[in-house]
Design an enzyme around this catalytic site. Structure first.
Site, PDB file in Angstrom:
ATOM      1  CE1 TYR A 109      -3.789   2.664   0.760  1.00 42.46           C
ATOM      2  CE2 TYR A 109      -1.506   3.611   1.529  1.00 42.46           C
ATOM      3  CZ  TYR A 109      -3.203   3.609   1.711  1.00 42.46           C
ATOM      4  OH  TYR A 109      -3.482   5.158   1.447  1.00 42.46           O
ATOM      5  CD  GLU A 197      -5.970   4.891  -1.479  1.00 43.70           C
ATOM      6  OE1 GLU A 197      -6.106   4.799   0.034  1.00 43.70           O
ATOM      7  OE2 GLU A 197      -7.004   4.408  -2.220  1.00 43.70           O
TER       8      GLU A 197
END
Ligand code: GDP
Ligand code: MN
Length: 398
Positions: A109, A197
């Site tokens: 992530y 992101e």
């Protein structure tokens, strides 16, 4: 402003982030054709909507032939994808992205956000990719590493290396990870993003680091500096009420209630929504018509608020400082004459020339419900919608 995954990937790749080969399609046939062009044996068909959580909602399908691609597309095009990040109506699928499938050995992530407390760009990363960051922070909080970027010097190599080490990236791949981190940071900074992101950032079985998903959000107030980003706006993904407002230069946020609000000033608009709630009602929107509430702006605001069919009463709350109540009152009167309003209208005015404003409203002959305090206005609005017919306060302007 949000953009699509394929657009974010295109941007990031220009800043040195590696992505999988892919192509956009607007129909099932085109998707199959795109896959043939890409070559290979496995593809991923991904619904392009402004929301995450597509994988779990059926918006990401791994396919190994023409038929599977067409089938996946037929289940996507024209439908609304409902994920945990969308409203219950979901978001319409009008484009799909076809990508060569990757063989993944690890998912990471990676997020870049503005951290308000340090007033810096903060990098948030975790070796537990593929999960949403909210779930990671609940289930594996210790896996999260953070690093704050000093704006005067930007993201430094040593910082990027520290992050790579903390994520357990193999030595040989550290330079590639540094390039990826710095590329994302530069895209964020150069384009006035508020969020980048990449979830997941993957390490493939052949040791490549690839952004498998990408999301970017931009600062609306900086879009004038980036016309090439403004062009990426996709109105099909926005709340139609909000895009109409943005087109008219009004600051509007659609909500679920039934009392429409027309207010000047963001703070007053918030206070108005609070007071409506306190009076037992639910606001249908936040709407700041700005300082100079000209008759044209007020009329636009009425039209916008009325385009929401849930609205059963409209509360106009104006505090005139630089503005003048008589001008606003004239604006309300001319708006009500011009726009067909068939719900009760409650007006509360305060500030400069309030007496003159009240006189204009009273002499207009229009069934405007006047209130002298915000609380009274809110109570009348709440009463107005529940007792509407009983009280006979149905307003219909000519
Ligand atoms: P999201 O659900 O909206 O965040 O969409 P993602 O693009 O993140 O895709 C969801 C999941 O699909 C990813 O976490 C991967 O596990 C999987 N996925 C996406 N692309 C590929 C691919 O090329 N190969 C494989 N094996 N899995 C993929
Ligand atoms: Mn994702």
């Amino acid at each position: 402003m949000d953009i699509h995954e394929y657009q974010a990937k295109d941007i990031l790749s220009k800043f040195g982030v590696d992505i999988a080969p892919g192509a956009l399609a607007y129909s099932p046939e085109q998707a199959a054709y795109r896959a043939r062009e890409l070559g290979g044996e496995k593809w991923v068909v991904k619904a392009q909507v402004h929301a995450g959580g597509r994988g779990k909602a059926g918006g990401v399908k791994v396919c190994s032939n023409d038929r599977e691609i067409q089938e996946a597309c037929e289940n996507m095009f024209g439908r609304n994808l409902v994920t945990h990040q969308t409203s219950p109506q979901g978001k319409g699928i009008y484009r799909v992205y076809v990508e060569s499938a990757m063989s993944i050995s690890r998912e990471i992530y990676l997020g870049f956000v503005l951290d308000r407390s340090t007033q810096r760009v903060m990098i948030v990363a975790s070796g537990e990719g593929g999960m949403e960051i909210e779930d990671i922070s609940l289930q594996k909080p210790d896996s999260i590493v953070r690093s704050t970027v000093e704006p005067a010097v930007g993201l430094q190599d040593f910082q990027a290396r520290e992050l790579a080490f903390a994520l357990g990236i193999e030595d040989g791949m550290v330079p590639q990870m540094v390039r990826t981190l710095k590329g994302c940071y530069r895209a964020f900074r150069d384009l006035d993003a508020t969020m980048v992101e990449v979830n997941p950032l993957v390490i493939t079985v052949d040791n490549r680091i690839i952004a498998l998903d990408a999301k970017m959000t931009f600062d609306d107030n900086a879009l004038f500096r980036h016309p090439q980003i403004s062009e990426l706006r996709d109105k099909s993904q926005e709340d139609p009420r909000e895009s109409r407002a943005a087109d008219r230069g009004l600051s509007y946020v659609g909500l679920e209630g039934n009392i429409g609000c027309i207010v000047n000033g963001a703070g007053l608009a918030m206070a108005t929504m609070d007071t409506i709630k306190l009076a037992g009602g639910e606001p249908a929107n936040f709407l700041d018509i700005g300082g100079g509430a000209t008759p044209e702006r007020v009329a636009k605001a009425f039209r916008l608020v009325l385009s929401d069919e849930n609205v059963q009463a409209i509360l106009v709350n104006i505090f005139a400082g630089i503005n003048r109540c008589d001008w606003v009152a004239e604006g309300v009167v001319s708006a009500l004459k011009e726009v067909q309003v068939d719900v009760p209208v409650i007006v509360r005015l305060a500030g400069t020339n309030v007496e003159e404003g009240q006189r204009i409203l009273a002499q207009s002959g229009l069934p405007i419900i006047r209130a002298s305090t915000l609380m009274e206005a809110a109570e009348r609005a709440v009463g107005a919608w529940s007792n509407d017919l009983k009280l006979g306060v149905n307003v219909r302007a000519v």
